[in-house]
Design a protein around this motif. Structure first.
Motif, short mmCIF file in Angstrom:
data_model
loop_
_atom_site.label_atom_id
_atom_site.label_comp_id
_atom_site.label_asym_id
_atom_site.label_seq_id
_atom_site.Cartn_x
_atom_site.Cartn_y
_atom_site.Cartn_z
N GLU A 63 10.39 -1.24 -16.41
CA GLU A 63 8.95 -1.51 -16.46
C GLU A 63 8.19 -1.01 -15.23
O GLU A 63 6.97 -0.92 -15.26
CB GLU A 63 8.71 -3.02 -16.60
CG GLU A 63 9.32 -3.62 -17.86
CD GLU A 63 9.12 -5.12 -17.96
OE1 GLU A 63 8.61 -5.71 -16.97
OE2 GLU A 63 9.45 -5.70 -19.00
N GLY A 64 8.91 -0.71 -14.14
CA GLY A 64 8.26 -0.37 -12.88
C GLY A 64 7.78 -1.63 -12.18
O GLY A 64 7.77 -2.73 -12.74
N ASN A 65 7.38 -1.48 -10.91
CA ASN A 65 6.81 -2.58 -10.13
C ASN A 65 5.91 -1.97 -9.07
O ASN A 65 6.35 -1.14 -8.27
CB ASN A 65 7.93 -3.41 -9.49
CG ASN A 65 7.41 -4.63 -8.76
OD1 ASN A 65 6.66 -4.53 -7.80
ND2 ASN A 65 7.80 -5.80 -9.23
N LYS A 66 4.66 -2.39 -9.07
CA LYS A 66 3.65 -1.74 -8.22
C LYS A 66 3.94 -1.90 -6.73
O LYS A 66 3.49 -1.09 -5.91
CB LYS A 66 2.26 -2.28 -8.53
CG LYS A 66 2.04 -3.74 -8.17
CD LYS A 66 0.63 -4.19 -8.56
CE LYS A 66 0.38 -5.65 -8.18
NZ LYS A 66 0.42 -5.84 -6.70
N ASP A 67 4.68 -2.94 -6.34
CA ASP A 67 4.99 -3.17 -4.93
C ASP A 67 6.41 -2.76 -4.56
O ASP A 67 6.81 -2.90 -3.41
CB ASP A 67 4.78 -4.65 -4.58
CG ASP A 67 3.34 -5.08 -4.70
OD1 ASP A 67 2.45 -4.24 -4.45
OD2 ASP A 67 3.09 -6.25 -5.04
N LEU A 68 7.16 -2.25 -5.53
CA LEU A 68 8.53 -1.81 -5.28
C LEU A 68 8.72 -0.40 -5.84
O LEU A 68 9.58 -0.14 -6.67
CB LEU A 68 9.53 -2.77 -5.94
CG LEU A 68 9.58 -4.19 -5.40
CD1 LEU A 68 10.45 -5.08 -6.29
CD2 LEU A 68 10.12 -4.21 -3.97
N ILE A 69 7.89 0.50 -5.38
CA ILE A 69 7.87 1.86 -5.94
C ILE A 69 9.20 2.57 -5.70
O ILE A 69 9.80 3.13 -6.62
CB ILE A 69 6.70 2.66 -5.34
CG1 ILE A 69 5.37 2.05 -5.80
CG2 ILE A 69 6.78 4.13 -5.76
CD1 ILE A 69 4.15 2.64 -5.11
N ASP A 70 9.67 2.56 -4.47
CA ASP A 70 10.92 3.25 -4.16
C ASP A 70 12.12 2.57 -4.81
O ASP A 70 13.00 3.22 -5.37
CB ASP A 70 11.12 3.38 -2.65
CG ASP A 70 10.98 2.05 -1.92
OD1 ASP A 70 10.32 1.13 -2.44
OD2 ASP A 70 11.54 1.92 -0.81
N TYR A 71 12.15 1.25 -4.78
CA TYR A 71 13.24 0.50 -5.40
C TYR A 71 13.26 0.72 -6.91
O TYR A 71 14.32 0.98 -7.50
CB TYR A 71 13.06 -0.98 -5.08
CG TYR A 71 14.11 -1.90 -5.67
CD1 TYR A 71 15.34 -2.07 -5.05
CD2 TYR A 71 13.86 -2.62 -6.84
CE1 TYR A 71 16.30 -2.92 -5.57
CE2 TYR A 71 14.82 -3.46 -7.37
CZ TYR A 71 16.03 -3.62 -6.73
OH TYR A 71 16.99 -4.46 -7.27
N LYS B 133 0.86 -1.20 0.00
CA LYS B 133 0.00 0.00 0.00
C LYS B 133 0.88 1.23 0.00
O LYS B 133 1.74 1.40 0.88
CB LYS B 133 -0.93 -0.01 1.22
CG LYS B 133 -1.95 1.12 1.21
CD LYS B 133 -2.86 1.03 2.43
CE LYS B 133 -3.90 2.15 2.43
NZ LYS B 133 -4.77 2.09 3.64
N PHE B 134 0.68 2.11 -0.98
CA PHE B 134 1.54 3.27 -1.17
C PHE B 134 1.63 4.11 0.10
O PHE B 134 2.70 4.60 0.48
CB PHE B 134 1.01 4.12 -2.33
CG PHE B 134 1.82 5.35 -2.60
CD1 PHE B 134 3.19 5.28 -2.85
CD2 PHE B 134 1.22 6.60 -2.62
CE1 PHE B 134 3.94 6.42 -3.10
CE2 PHE B 134 1.96 7.75 -2.87
CZ PHE B 134 3.32 7.66 -3.11
N GLU B 135 0.49 4.28 0.80
CA GLU B 135 0.48 5.11 2.00
C GLU B 135 1.33 4.53 3.13
O GLU B 135 1.69 5.24 4.08
CB GLU B 135 -0.96 5.30 2.51
CG GLU B 135 -1.83 6.19 1.62
CD GLU B 135 -2.42 5.46 0.42
OE1 GLU B 135 -3.21 6.06 -0.32
OE2 GLU B 135 -2.08 4.25 0.22
N ASP B 136 1.65 3.24 3.03
CA ASP B 136 2.46 2.60 4.07
C ASP B 136 3.96 2.69 3.80
O ASP B 136 4.77 2.23 4.62
CB ASP B 136 2.08 1.12 4.20
CG ASP B 136 0.68 0.93 4.76
OD1 ASP B 136 0.19 1.87 5.43
OD2 ASP B 136 0.08 -0.13 4.52
#
Length: 321
Positions: free
Chosen positions: A221-229, A174-177
């Protein structure tokens, strides 16, 4: 029946054949398995259901990553090279150290505090007949980077290659977390660490030297659960291209390898054990890579015999697009 009617009926015949095969389960094809195209067979999902504490020790993994590439034959591609490899204690870093040594390089192994893993990598380098010195420390610390690089140059007499590989990764569903603490740690390790090491190393490198950064498919490609990485890996790709242009007049090449999923301690130390089971399954080849499948790309980009006309490039090794 008109020609158009006959064409429509032909299309329906084809549709019925496809529907029948689909319902039978398998579309008329055998069950697909992970692709195996290497010199030996590599593990396929399900992977061991295991979770590691950060930073993750390779010695604690139930399934040991394959790094020694027994079918890879060295041919002097890095004879006389002194190479710094950050995060060289395990995973891709260990495989890079091993193959660099097999190609004739001496290794300065930088790592955080995984002493047992680092000693194992050191043994692998010595088994190839090359020198290996350990430098434990934090690449986010600019003074450590400067001092350690100076020690490398003093001990080995030169510096010809830098492999930036040390990384921090942890998923957030969850982005907010995504906390400021996590965000800061990821950026400091993955971006500041690469910058600190490159800035410390470049003054000691000369024409023919190479910097090889470890990027990632997530930076493409990005990764929805690894936003910062993913953000840091995209930054590493941009850093690679920018630094390549800056160092070109000095004859120093700068490139990056962008791996897909690779079986290393990084991922079991990232996700819960129940999610690690399917690690690499989404890759086109249906499995994660092993470190020994990634390391030859680093050899290629570090060797002046192989890649003298290549700089500022991102080389994806992701198991197929």
């Amino acid at each position: 029946m008109t020609e158009a009617d006959r064409t429509a009926e032909k299309q329906r015949d084809i549709q019925r054949e496809v529907d029948a095969k689909t319902k039978s389960g398998g579309n008329g094809r055998a069950k697909t398995h992970a692709m195996q195209a290497g010199a030996r067979r590599y593990p396929e999902p399900p992977m061991p259901e295991q979770h590691l504490d950060k930073p993750g020790h390779e010695s604690d993994l139930q399934l040991k990553p394959m790094y020694d590439a027994p079918y890879y034959k060295g041919s002097g591609k890095l004879d006389g090279v002194v190479a710094i490899v950050t995060g060289g204690d395990s995973g891709i870093g260990r495989a890079v150290c091993t193959l660099f040594a097999r190609e004739g390089a001496d290794i300065a192994l930088f790592y955080l505090n995984e002493h047992d893993d680092a000693e194992e990598t050191k043994r692998a380098v010595y088994s190839e007949g090359r020198r290996c010195t350990l430098y434990p420390g934090d690449v986010t610390d600019r003074e450590f980077c400067k001092d350690a690089v100076l020690r490398v140059v003093k001990e080995f007499g030169r510096l010809n290659a830098l492999v930036n590989n040390a990384a921090f990764q942890i998923h957030t569903t969850k982005f907010e977390d995504l906390s400021a603490k996590q965000f800061d740690t990821t950026l400091k390790t993955n971006l500041y660490g690469y910058f600190n090491m490159a800035q410390a190393a470049a003054p000691h490198m000369s024409n023919g030297s190479a910097i090889v950064n470890c990027g990632s498919v997530t930076g493409i490609e990005g990764n929805k659960d690894l936003i910062d990485y993913s953000m840091t890996k995209g930054g590493i790709h941009a850093f690679t291209r920018s630094l390549a242009g800056h160092l070109m007049p000095r004859g120093i090449r700068v490139n990056a390898v962008a791996p897909g999923p690779v079986w290393t301690p990084l991922n079991p130390a990232d996700k819960p054990a129940e999610e690690v089971v399917n690690f690499g399954k989404s890759a086109k080849m249906g499995r994660p890579a092993q470190p020994e499948e990634i390391a030859p790309a680093f050899v290629f980009l570090a060797s002046p015999q192989l890649s003298s006309f290549i700089t500022g490039e991102i080389l994806p090794v992701i198991g197929g697009y």
